[in-house]
Scaffold this motif. Structure first.
Motif, mmCIF file in Angstrom:
data_model
loop_
_atom_site.group_PDB
_atom_site.id
_atom_site.type_symbol
_atom_site.label_atom_id
_atom_site.label_comp_id
_atom_site.label_asym_id
_atom_site.label_seq_id
_atom_site.Cartn_x
_atom_site.Cartn_y
_atom_site.Cartn_z
ATOM 1 N N TYR A 165 6.279 3.848 -1.238
ATOM 2 C CA TYR A 165 7.660 3.346 -1.328
ATOM 3 C C TYR A 165 8.326 3.229 0.049
ATOM 4 C CZ TYR A 165 6.983 4.176 -6.290
ATOM 5 O OH TYR A 165 6.497 4.143 -7.563
ATOM 6 N N ASP A 210 3.665 8.844 -4.165
ATOM 7 C CA ASP A 210 3.200 8.843 -2.776
ATOM 8 C C ASP A 210 4.321 8.209 -1.933
ATOM 9 O OD1 ASP A 210 2.064 8.307 -0.328
ATOM 10 O OD2 ASP A 210 0.340 7.222 -1.102
ATOM 11 N N ARG A 221 -4.304 -4.204 -10.410
ATOM 12 C CA ARG A 221 -3.695 -3.517 -9.257
ATOM 13 C C ARG A 221 -3.965 -4.251 -7.948
ATOM 14 N NH1 ARG A 221 -4.517 2.730 -11.377
ATOM 15 N NH2 ARG A 221 -3.013 2.390 -13.036
ATOM 16 N N ARG A 222 -3.135 -3.920 -6.993
ATOM 17 C CA ARG A 222 -3.265 -4.445 -5.634
ATOM 18 C C ARG A 222 -3.193 -5.960 -5.583
ATOM 19 N NH1 ARG A 222 -4.980 0.051 -1.788
ATOM 20 N NH2 ARG A 222 -4.515 1.744 -3.174
HETATM 21 C C1 LIG Z 1 0.910 2.720 -7.827
HETATM 22 C C2 LIG Z 1 0.843 1.427 -8.626
HETATM 23 C C3 LIG Z 1 2.096 1.308 -9.472
HETATM 24 C C4 LIG Z 1 0.764 0.256 -7.632
HETATM 25 O O1 LIG Z 1 0.868 -0.967 -8.337
HETATM 26 P P1 LIG Z 1 0.297 -2.351 -7.729
HETATM 27 O O2 LIG Z 1 0.783 -3.469 -8.582
HETATM 28 O O3 LIG Z 1 -1.152 -2.210 -7.506
HETATM 29 O O4 LIG Z 1 1.029 -2.389 -6.352
HETATM 30 P P2 LIG Z 1 1.074 -3.619 -5.368
HETATM 31 O O5 LIG Z 1 -0.103 -4.524 -5.562
HETATM 32 O O6 LIG Z 1 2.426 -4.250 -5.457
HETATM 33 O O7 LIG Z 1 0.895 -2.825 -4.034
HETATM 34 C C5 LIG Z 1 1.684 -3.041 -2.960
HETATM 35 C C6 LIG Z 1 1.017 -2.431 -1.759
HETATM 36 O O8 LIG Z 1 0.726 -1.077 -1.944
HETATM 37 C C7 LIG Z 1 -0.662 -0.832 -1.764
HETATM 38 N N1 LIG Z 1 -1.062 0.164 -2.756
HETATM 39 C C8 LIG Z 1 -1.344 -0.076 -4.034
HETATM 40 N N2 LIG Z 1 -1.661 1.089 -4.651
HETATM 41 C C9 LIG Z 1 -1.554 2.053 -3.730
HETATM 42 C C10 LIG Z 1 -1.763 3.452 -3.755
HETATM 43 N N3 LIG Z 1 -2.173 4.079 -4.878
HETATM 44 N N4 LIG Z 1 -1.561 4.165 -2.625
HETATM 45 C C11 LIG Z 1 -1.163 3.532 -1.501
HETATM 46 N N5 LIG Z 1 -0.965 2.220 -1.416
HETATM 47 C C12 LIG Z 1 -1.174 1.476 -2.511
HETATM 48 C C13 LIG Z 1 -1.306 -2.168 -1.996
HETATM 49 O O9 LIG Z 1 -2.522 -2.252 -1.294
HETATM 50 C C14 LIG Z 1 -0.283 -3.109 -1.443
HETATM 51 O O10 LIG Z 1 -0.343 -3.131 -0.040
HETATM 52 P P3 LIG Z 1 -0.502 -4.503 0.734
HETATM 53 O O11 LIG Z 1 0.666 -5.342 0.286
HETATM 54 O O12 LIG Z 1 -0.479 -4.118 2.154
HETATM 55 O O13 LIG Z 1 -1.818 -5.031 0.232
HETATM 56 C C15 LIG Z 1 -0.391 1.379 -9.541
HETATM 57 O O14 LIG Z 1 -1.514 1.714 -8.779
HETATM 58 C C16 LIG Z 1 -0.352 2.335 -10.739
HETATM 59 O O15 LIG Z 1 0.060 1.932 -11.847
HETATM 60 N N6 LIG Z 1 -0.774 3.621 -10.562
HETATM 61 C C17 LIG Z 1 -0.757 4.613 -11.631
HETATM 62 C C18 LIG Z 1 0.640 5.023 -12.069
HETATM 63 C C19 LIG Z 1 1.506 5.551 -10.926
HETATM 64 O O16 LIG Z 1 1.086 6.387 -10.161
HETATM 65 N N7 LIG Z 1 2.736 5.039 -10.819
HETATM 66 C C20 LIG Z 1 3.675 5.429 -9.822
HETATM 67 C C21 LIG Z 1 4.685 6.351 -10.399
HETATM 68 S S1 LIG Z 1 5.886 6.867 -9.179
#
Ligand SMILES: CC(C)(COP(=O)(O)OP(=O)(O)OC[C@H]1O[C@@H](n2cnc3c(N)ncnc32)[C@H](O)[C@@H]1OP(=O)(O)O)[C@@H](O)C(=O)NCCC(=O)NCCS
Length: 392
Positions: free
Chosen positions: A119, A115, A85-86
């Motif tokens: 998006y 959240d 992640r992140r």
């Molecule tokens: C939410 C999720 C999909 C994010 O995936 P990820 O690959 O970590 O996302 P990214 O690295 O592309 O993140 C992009 C940005 O969002 C931020 N971000 C990541 N997770 C976040 C969260 N939970 N809340 C808020 N911001 C978040 C990152 O810091 C990054 O910001 P930056 O570019 O300023 O550093 C992942 O945490 C996950 O699988 N969560 C559990 C399943 C879920 O909730 N899915 C969403 C269903 S709608």
């Protein structure tokens, strides 16, 4: 796409299920397997050391926008493995999926966010839809009784015709003709007691009754109406349950007077909201017509709008729009813009979710108010609403 990103294929099923377990905690049950397998060609994966690290699925379907039925994409199953992640995987995959959707004619993308802030930074805007209410049936308008008839058999057979008359009046209403989910099947197979369905020419409602310690609870699963008579008919059938039912749970269209009147006292915590994005400015605009809500032609002047979209560079730029009764001519231009609109503001204006003054106040639009009024008029006098059974 980045070299380690690609569309998934049949051999990726195990990696996909493994990834899902880490994000949604879903067991890889047999029942879900077929649905997950079918998703793979619409899923974009990021690989790290050969292992699937993140996935975004873009479901294809058709939905109504401003009175036109158009192909759209919808993001679901967005997930990154906890250890990856992140790192920007999802941000990169969503962009690739939006870009790929352009070839399929997707002018819009919808999703149900965990959240909205996550998006929002990528250009999706929250759009109002149903307001979840829980209230005794006595609190609903009396409507007009006896206008809807009970329909048996499959949900599709009973409700598809009035649904098809209702859906064009609502932006983002699913066409229910195409897509990886089937709302009609879900209405047939709703767990628990059988679903009761009532329909007329211009209105329908599907509901379930359930005995609870506090009395009988009525859950409205799906509802819609095309006009004032249809609305009276739906409230009329719900009124028939006065005295029998202790509480009705429903998602009232956000702009219906019932939602505004009852929200304060009867709103209950609901699901995640709906978010919409203009995935492709040229495609979305082309389907927007210069018409009023009754499809009468409107005389709308051409305009030049500068769209701010740092995430989807194909949208970012200045466009000349020439609205007509059958659609809008769109071309990139070097001309001076009448107005500047953030892509989130564009989604709100074109979907009818907000008026120019709202979008200006949010800081997502500036410039000539007449140009903004024209952009808002392209919503065709419709506003957003999507039934809870069309959630994906
Ligand atoms: C939410 C999720 C999909 C994010 O995936 P990820 O690959 O970590 O996302 P990214 O690295 O592309 O993140 C992009 C940005 O969002 C931020 N971000 C990541 N997770 C976040 C969260 N939970 N809340 C808020 N911001 C978040 C990152 O810091 C990054 O910001 P930056 O570019 O300023 O550093 C992942 O945490 C996950 O699988 N969560 C559990 C399943 C879920 O909730 N899915 C969403 C269903 S709608």
């Amino acid at each position: 796409m980045s070299p380690n990103d690609r569309v998934l294929g049949p051999d990726d099923l195990d990696g996909y299920l493994r990834l899902r377990e880490g994000s949604f905690g879903y067991p890889a049950g047999d029942e879900a397997l077929d649905a997950f397998r079918a998703r793979l060609p619409n899923s974009f994966g990021a690989f790290v050391d050969g292992e699937l690290a993140a996935v975004v699925t873009q479901h294809p379907y058709r939905a109504w926008a401003a009175g036109a039925c158009v192909p759209m994409g919808g993001f679901g199953g967005v997930a990154t493995a906890p250890e990856h992640r992140r790192a920007g995987h999802v941000a990169r995959l969503m962009r690739a999926a939006l870009d790929a959707g352009r070839a399929k004619g997707f002018g819009w993308n919808l999703l149900y966010p965990f959240d909205a802030a996550f998006y929002g930074r990528y250009g999706w805007a929250s759009v109002p839809t149903g307001v979840p209410l829980a209230l005794p049936p006595e609190r609903l308008p009396p409507g007009v009784p006896g206008r809807l008839a009970r329909v048996d058999g499959s949900a599709r057979a009973g409700l598809a015709a009035p649904y098809a008359r209702f859906a064009p009046t609502r932006t983002f209403a699913d066409a229910r003709t195409e897509g990886p989910w089937d709302a009609w099947e879900d209405l047939d197979e709703a767990p628990g007691q059988r679903v009761l369905r009532f329909a007329g020419t211009d209105a329908f409602v599907a509901m379930k009754l359930r005995d609870e310690a506090a009395g009988v609870r009525l859950d409205v699963l799906d509802l819609g109406w095309r006009d004032a008579a249809g609305r009276d008919a739906v409230w009329g059938i719900l009124s028939a349950f006065r005295g029998q039912v202790a509480v009705v749970h429903l998602e009232a269209p956000w702009d219906d007077p019932v939602a505004a009147d009852r929200q304060r006292a009867h709103a209950v915590a609901g699901h995640a909201g709906l978010m919409a994005r203009v995935a492709d400015v040229a495609t979305a605009a082309a389907a927007l017509r210069a018409v009023a809500d009754d499809d009468a032609a409107l005389d709308l002047a051409p305009l030049v709008v500068k769209v701010i979209d740092g995430y989807a560079p194909w949208n970012d730029g200045t466009w000349r729009l020439t609205p007509g009764p059958d659609g809008t001519e769109v071309e990139p231009t070097r001309g001076r813009a009448d107005a500047t609109v953030d892509v989130r503001g564009l989604a709100l204006l074109w979907s009818g979710a907000a008026a120019p003054a709202d979008v200006r106040r949010a800081g997502w639009a500036e410039g000539d108010g007449r140009a903004l009024a024209t952009l808002a008029a392209l919503s065709g006098g419709r506003r957003p609403f999507r039934s809870p059974v069309d959630r994906f």
